[in-house]
Each structure stands twice: as C-alpha cells, then as structure tokens.
Design a protein around this motif. Sequence first.
Motif: not given
Length: 125
Positions: A113-125
């Motif tokens: 019922d409660y969520w954070g704003q999120g954090t981006q994770v980017t994985v490069s090959s």
Amino acid sequence: QVQLVESGGGLVQAGDSLRLSCAVSGRTSSSYAMGWFRQAPGKEREIVASIASSWSGGRTFYADSVKGRSVISRDNAKNTVYLQINSLKPEDTAVYYCATSRAGYSTSVKGYDYWGQGTQVTVSS
C-alpha cells in the motif's frame, strides 16, 4: 504519514553487485511485509524479493530471475530494508521500488500500500 526512500541505484557493469536501501518512516518496517519490485520500460512492475514481518517469521521470497544471487534483509534499529543483488545482468536494468504491505506477508504488487519513488539501476554489458 508513511514514507519510503530508496537509494543505492546507479550505472554498473555486468557482473557487478549493488546494495539498494529503503529507509522507512511512519511505520515500523519489521511489523509488516516489505518488498522490492522493479519495472523496466514497457514492462509491468514485478516483484524481486519480499520479507515477511517479524511476527510472521520473517520468511523471504525471491523471484526466479534473481534467486541465488540476491538477498533481502532488514535492519530494525534503522527501520531500513536492503536488497543486495550480485552478478548483475543487463536484464536487471529497471527502476527498483521499495514497498510496505499492511499484511504480514505478500508477494503481490496489489498487496502493498505504500511505495517509494524508485531508484534507477542500469547494467551495461
């Protein structure tokens, strides 16, 4: 008011590790199920891992995609939940969200019922 703030995301290379943090305020995180979810562009939000409340036994759940290379944990003194992901893959690229549930245990997006704003994770090959 319940607030969740994620941190720890970033740009990493395949094979690296990350530890995401979720600081919770307004709710004692150990009394409720906590979950980590992710959403990649054009895809639905999916669960990554969850941890049950302490009174539910604290059992953990991991999605098959991260099973064996991820650990969800909590620090009750800091009211913070963590997600460690090892051996990151490009397909792990997504926005990662932390959430808290009214229930003692849940693995469903709708169960939170409660969520954070999120954090981006980017994985490069």
